[in-house]
Design an enzyme around this catalytic site. Structure first.
Site, PDB file in Angstrom:
ATOM      1  N   ARG A  68      37.741  13.673 125.336  1.00 48.50           N
ATOM      2  CA  ARG A  68      36.332  13.335 125.632  1.00 48.50           C
ATOM      3  C   ARG A  68      35.423  14.558 125.657  1.00 48.50           C
ATOM      4  NH1 ARG A  68      38.631   9.175 129.014  1.00 48.50           N
ATOM      5  NH2 ARG A  68      38.493   7.273 127.778  1.00 48.50           N
ATOM      6  N   LYS A  97      25.237  20.047 114.943  1.00 50.32           N
ATOM      7  CA  LYS A  97      25.534  18.832 114.174  1.00 50.32           C
ATOM      8  C   LYS A  97      26.978  18.937 113.706  1.00 50.32           C
ATOM      9  CE  LYS A  97      21.147  17.269 112.263  1.00 50.32           C
ATOM     10  NZ  LYS A  97      20.379  17.079 111.019  1.00 50.32           N
ATOM     11  N   GLU A 119      20.226  27.223 101.120  1.00 53.88           N
ATOM     12  CA  GLU A 119      19.832  26.854 102.490  1.00 53.88           C
ATOM     13  C   GLU A 119      18.992  27.968 103.137  1.00 53.88           C
ATOM     14  OE1 GLU A 119      20.337  23.890 103.900  1.00 53.88           O
ATOM     15  OE2 GLU A 119      22.301  23.073 103.347  1.00 53.88           O
ATOM     16  N   LYS A 156      16.131  28.420 112.788  1.00 54.02           N
ATOM     17  CA  LYS A 156      16.883  27.207 113.160  1.00 54.02           C
ATOM     18  C   LYS A 156      16.965  27.076 114.681  1.00 54.02           C
ATOM     19  CE  LYS A 156      20.563  24.120 112.206  1.00 54.02           C
ATOM     20  NZ  LYS A 156      21.607  23.675 111.316  1.00 54.02           N
ATOM     21  N   GLU A 187      17.079  15.669 116.804  1.00 56.58           N
ATOM     22  CA  GLU A 187      16.320  15.264 115.613  1.00 56.58           C
ATOM     23  C   GLU A 187      15.485  14.006 115.835  1.00 56.58           C
ATOM     24  OE1 GLU A 187      18.281  16.107 111.837  1.00 56.58           O
ATOM     25  OE2 GLU A 187      17.334  14.305 111.042  1.00 56.58           O
ATOM     26  N   ARG A 241      13.034  18.582 113.831  1.00 55.56           N
ATOM     27  CA  ARG A 241      14.316  19.029 113.245  1.00 55.56           C
ATOM     28  C   ARG A 241      14.532  18.412 111.864  1.00 55.56           C
ATOM     29  NH1 ARG A 241      20.271  20.014 115.965  1.00 55.56           N
ATOM     30  NH2 ARG A 241      21.255  20.650 114.005  1.00 55.56           N
ATOM     31  N   ASN A 265      15.992  19.084 106.912  1.00 56.78           N
ATOM     32  CA  ASN A 265      16.612  18.269 105.855  1.00 56.78           C
ATOM     33  C   ASN A 265      15.786  18.296 104.574  1.00 56.78           C
ATOM     34  OD1 ASN A 265      18.781  17.353 107.446  1.00 56.78           O
ATOM     35  ND2 ASN A 265      17.388  15.975 108.495  1.00 56.78           N
ATOM     36  N   HIS A 316      17.325  17.330 101.349  1.00 54.07           N
ATOM     37  CA  HIS A 316      18.661  16.785 101.624  1.00 54.07           C
ATOM     38  C   HIS A 316      18.807  15.306 101.280  1.00 54.07           C
ATOM     39  CE1 HIS A 316      19.296  20.622 103.446  1.00 54.07           C
ATOM     40  NE2 HIS A 316      20.474  20.301 103.923  1.00 54.07           N
ATOM     41  N   HIS A 331      21.962  14.498  99.165  1.00 54.51           N
ATOM     42  CA  HIS A 331      23.074  13.648  99.609  1.00 54.51           C
ATOM     43  C   HIS A 331      23.363  12.561  98.582  1.00 54.51           C
ATOM     44  CE1 HIS A 331      22.564  14.903 104.110  1.00 54.51           C
ATOM     45  NE2 HIS A 331      23.166  15.813 103.382  1.00 54.51           N
ATOM     46  N   HIS A 342      27.502  21.435  97.997  1.00 55.35           N
ATOM     47  CA  HIS A 342      26.414  20.967  98.867  1.00 55.35           C
ATOM     48  C   HIS A 342      25.145  21.818  98.703  1.00 55.35           C
ATOM     49  CE1 HIS A 342      24.298  19.354 102.308  1.00 55.35           C
ATOM     50  NE2 HIS A 342      24.178  20.573 102.806  1.00 55.35           N
TER      51      HIS A 342
HETATM   52  P1  NAD Z   1      33.091  25.134 102.612  1.00 60.69           P
HETATM   53  O1  NAD Z   1      33.363  25.154 104.049  1.00 60.69           O
HETATM   54  O2  NAD Z   1      33.805  24.132 101.767  1.00 60.69           O
HETATM   55  O3  NAD Z   1      33.354  26.591 102.025  1.00 60.69           O
HETATM   56  C1  NAD Z   1      33.180  26.824 100.657  1.00 60.69           C
HETATM   57  C2  NAD Z   1      34.440  27.417 100.015  1.00 60.69           C
HETATM   58  O4  NAD Z   1      34.515  28.792 100.331  1.00 60.69           O
HETATM   59  C3  NAD Z   1      35.749  26.804 100.476  1.00 60.69           C
HETATM   60  O5  NAD Z   1      36.619  26.773  99.375  1.00 60.69           O
HETATM   61  C4  NAD Z   1      36.263  27.826 101.504  1.00 60.69           C
HETATM   62  O6  NAD Z   1      37.672  27.787 101.596  1.00 60.69           O
HETATM   63  C5  NAD Z   1      35.789  29.105 100.898  1.00 60.69           C
HETATM   64  N1  NAD Z   1      35.515  30.189 101.830  1.00 60.69           N
HETATM   65  C6  NAD Z   1      34.903  30.114 103.024  1.00 60.69           C
HETATM   66  N2  NAD Z   1      34.679  31.342 103.507  1.00 60.69           N
HETATM   67  C7  NAD Z   1      35.177  32.212 102.598  1.00 60.69           C
HETATM   68  C8  NAD Z   1      35.218  33.625 102.531  1.00 60.69           C
HETATM   69  N3  NAD Z   1      34.645  34.382 103.447  1.00 60.69           N
HETATM   70  N4  NAD Z   1      35.832  34.194 101.459  1.00 60.69           N
HETATM   71  C9  NAD Z   1      36.362  33.409 100.476  1.00 60.69           C
HETATM   72  N5  NAD Z   1      36.326  32.074 100.478  1.00 60.69           N
HETATM   73  C10 NAD Z   1      35.724  31.488 101.531  1.00 60.69           C
HETATM   74  O7  NAD Z   1      31.542  24.902 102.293  1.00 60.69           O
HETATM   75  P2  NAD Z   1      30.169  25.444 102.924  1.00 60.69           P
HETATM   76  O8  NAD Z   1      29.256  25.570 101.793  1.00 60.69           O
HETATM   77  O9  NAD Z   1      30.367  26.568 103.845  1.00 60.69           O
HETATM   78  O10 NAD Z   1      29.718  24.211 103.828  1.00 60.69           O
HETATM   79  C11 NAD Z   1      29.372  22.973 103.262  1.00 60.69           C
HETATM   80  C12 NAD Z   1      29.494  21.921 104.336  1.00 60.69           C
HETATM   81  O11 NAD Z   1      28.604  22.219 105.402  1.00 60.69           O
HETATM   82  C13 NAD Z   1      29.125  20.541 103.842  1.00 60.69           C
HETATM   83  O12 NAD Z   1      30.121  19.628 104.260  1.00 60.69           O
HETATM   84  C14 NAD Z   1      27.821  20.240 104.546  1.00 60.69           C
HETATM   85  O13 NAD Z   1      27.631  18.871 104.792  1.00 60.69           O
HETATM   86  C15 NAD Z   1      27.967  21.014 105.805  1.00 60.69           C
HETATM   87  N6  NAD Z   1      26.701  21.361 106.446  1.00 60.69           N
HETATM   88  C16 NAD Z   1      26.572  21.094 107.766  1.00 60.69           C
HETATM   89  C17 NAD Z   1      25.413  21.429 108.423  1.00 60.69           C
HETATM   90  C18 NAD Z   1      25.312  21.207 109.905  1.00 60.69           C
HETATM   91  O14 NAD Z   1      24.231  21.403 110.455  1.00 60.69           O
HETATM   92  N7  NAD Z   1      26.387  20.847 110.574  1.00 60.69           N
HETATM   93  C19 NAD Z   1      24.367  22.048 107.738  1.00 60.69           C
HETATM   94  C20 NAD Z   1      24.530  22.313 106.375  1.00 60.69           C
HETATM   95  C21 NAD Z   1      25.712  21.959 105.747  1.00 60.69           C
HETATM   96  N1  GLY Z   2      21.148  21.211 108.543  1.00 61.13           N
HETATM   97  C1  GLY Z   2      20.208  20.359 109.190  1.00 61.13           C
HETATM   98  C2  GLY Z   2      20.241  20.425 110.667  1.00 61.13           C
HETATM   99  O1  GLY Z   2      21.045  21.117 111.253  1.00 61.13           O
HETATM  100  O2  GLY Z   2      19.476  19.767 111.303  1.00 61.13           O
END
Ligand code: NAD
Ligand code: GLY
Length: 368
Positions: free
Chosen positions: A122, A144, A186, A228, A238, A242, A246, A249, A253, A267
Site C-alpha cells: 500500500r 507520474k 522533451e 517542471k 494535473e 500541469r 503534455n 503529447h 500518444h 516516445h
Molecule cells: P527508456 O527508459 O526505454 O530508455 C531508453 C533506452 O536507453 C533503453 O533501451 C534503456 O535501456 C537505455 N538506456 C537508459 N539509460 C542509458 C544510459 N545511460 N546509457 C545507455 N543506455 C541507456 O526510455 P526513456 O526515453 O528514458 O523514457 C520513455 C518513457 O518515459 C516512456 O514510457 C514515457 O511514457 C515515459 N515518460 C514518463 C513521464 C512521467 O512524467 N512519468 C514523462 C515523460 C515520459
Molecule cells: N510529462 C508530463 C507530466 O509530468 O505532467
C-alpha cells in the site's frame, strides 16, 4: 559539484540533485532518507551493464544493503504482464514498509518503479536515479507513474512522488544518440510551453549539448527541472496548468499506440512530431503565426529532431489516430482537450478544437 533544486510539495517535498559523477556518491546522497538501510534497485538489462556496479559500490561504501531486479529494456516492460512479474520479484525479497525502491534507468524503469512503490504494501518510498536525458529533464520529476494498456499509453498508474531525484549527467555519455535526441524533444518542450528565453538558449546551445557538452547538458536539465518543479508544485494532480507539460503529447500518444510502443517511434520522437502537429493546428485555427512554426522547424532541422510521421515505415490510418484521442486522459465528458499555442512560449489548454482541423493536420503530416 551537484546543484540542488527543491520540489515544494509540503510534506512530500524533495530534492533534485543535478551534476556529474553523482552515481559514485549515491550512497552518501541518499543514506539520510532511508528508513531502513536496505533498498531494492530496479534497473534494466542495458543500464545494469553500465551502472549497476557503480551504484552498488556506492551503497556498500555507506553500509546500505541492496537487492536488484533487472527488467528487460524497452517500452514493452510497461505492460501489465511485466509489471506483475516485477511485483512478484520484489515481493520475493520480503520488503517491508520501510524498504525504499531505487529506480536506476530511463523513463520506463522510473515509471514502473514509481508505480510499484505506490502499490507495494500500500505504498513505500522510492528514489529516482534517471539515466536518460528524457528521464533527467522530465519523467523522474513530478510523481507520474504507470504502465501502458492495449487501450493506450500510461492509462494505468498513480501519482506517487519520489523522495529524491539524482540526475547524474555523466551517465548520458553511454546513451545512444537517438535516445539523447528523443530526450532533447522533451527539453525543447519547456521552451515552447512558456519560456522563450530557454528556446533561444537551445537554438544557440542545443547542437553542442547534443554533441556531448556535459556542462550545457547540466544547465538544460536544471532549467527543465526548475520549470517542471514549479508547475508540479502549483498543480501536482494535473487539475489545470500541469496539462501544459503534455504539449504535443495527445498527438504523440496516438502515433505511439499505432506504432506499437517499439523502436519504430521512440516516445521523445513522437513528442517532437506531436509538438509540430500542435503548432500546425494552432496556425490552422488562426492562433499562432506561421513564422513561429518555421522557426521551430529550423531548430528541428539543425538538431535532427523528426517533425512529421510521413518518413516512418507505417501506413497511417487517420480514423484510427482520431479514435485514440477519445481515450486520452485529458478528454473530459467526451470532449477532446488539446494544448495549443499562440506562439513560441505561449501554450495554453483548450477544449475549443474543431476535429476537422485536427483531421486535416494529421492527414497533411502523414503524407508530408
Ligand atoms: P527508456 O527508459 O526505454 O530508455 C531508453 C533506452 O536507453 C533503453 O533501451 C534503456 O535501456 C537505455 N538506456 C537508459 N539509460 C542509458 C544510459 N545511460 N546509457 C545507455 N543506455 C541507456 O526510455 P526513456 O526515453 O528514458 O523514457 C520513455 C518513457 O518515459 C516512456 O514510457 C514515457 O511514457 C515515459 N515518460 C514518463 C513521464 C512521467 O512524467 N512519468 C514523462 C515523460 C515520459
Ligand atoms: N510529462 C508530463 C507530466 O509530468 O505532467
Amino acid at each position: 559539484m551537484a546543484e540542488t533544486l527543491r520540489v515544494e510539495l509540503g510534506e512530500r517535498s524533495y530534492d533534485i540533485l543535478v551534476g556529474e559523477r553523482l552515481l559514485a556518491k549515491a550512497g552518501a546522497h541518499i543514506a539520510h532518507l532511508l528508513k531502513r538501510k536496505q533498498v531494492i534497485i530496479i534497473t534494466d538489462d542495458k543500464v545494469s551493464r553500465f551502472y549497476l556496479h557503480r551504484l552498488t559500490n556506492a551503497l556498500e561504501e555507506q553500509g546500505i544493503g541492496y537487492r536488484c531486479v533487472i527488467v528487460k529494456s524497452g517500452e514493452g516492460t510497461k505492460s501489465f504482464e511485466s509489471f506483475g512479474q516485477l511485483m512478484d520479484n520484489i515481493l520475493e525479497f520480503k520488503p517491508d514498509r520501510n524498504t525504499t525502491l531505487v529506480a536506476l534507468g530511463g523513463g520506463v524503469v522510473g515509471d514502473i518503479t514509481g508505480f510499484a512503490a505506490s502499490v507495494l504494501l500500500r505504498g513505500v518510498e522510492f528514489i529516482q536515479i534517471p539515466t536518460t536525458l528524457l528521464a533527467q529533464v522530465d519523467s523522474s520529476v513530478g510523481g507520474k507513474t504507470g504502465i501502458n494498456s492495449r487501450w493506450g499509453k500510461n492509462l494505468i498508474g498513480s501519482f506517487h512522488q519520489p523522495v529524491m531525484v539524482l540526475a547524474d549527467v555523466s551517465t548520458l555519455t553511454t546513451l545512444p544518440k537517438r535516445e539523447l535526441l528523443a530526450g532533447y524533444a522533451e527539453t525543447v518542450k519547456y521552451g515552447l510551453i512558456d519560456d522563450t528565453t530557454f528556446f533561444e538558449w537551445l537554438e544557440k546551445n542545443g547542437a553542442a549539448m547534443l554533441a556531448g557538452n556535459a556542462s550545457l547538458q547540466a544547465q538544460a536539465i536544471l532549467t527543465s527541472c526548475k520549470a517542471k518543479a514549479s508547475i508540479v508544485a502549483e498543480d501536482e494532480k494535473e487539475q489545470g496548468r500541469r496539462a501544459l507539460l503534455n504539449f504535443g503529447h495527445t498527438f504523440a500518444h496516438a502515433l505511439e499506440a499505432e506504432t506499437g510502443y517499439g523502436d519504430t517511434l521512440l516516445h521523445g520522437e513522437a513528442v517532437a512530431i506531436g509538438m509540430v502537429m500542435a503548432l500546425h493546428t494552432s496556425v490552422a485555427m488562426g492562433l499562432c503565426p506561421q513564422k513561429d512554426v518555421d522557426r521551430v522547424l529550423v531548430h528541428y532541422a539543425a538538431t535532427g529532431l523528426p517533425s512529421a510521421p510521413a518518413s516512418l515505415p507505417v501506413k497511417w490510418d487517420i480514423d484510427r489516430l482520431m479514435d485514440h484521442f477519445t481515450r486520452d486522459k485529458k478528454a473530459k465528458d467526451g470532449k477532446l482537450t488539446f494544448i495549443l499555442t499562440h506562439g513560441i512560449g505561449k501554450a495554453f489548454v483548450t477544449q475549443d478544437v474543431n476535429p476537422d482541423i485536427i483531421r486535416d493536420v494529421l492527414a497533411k503530416a502523414c503524407r508530408a
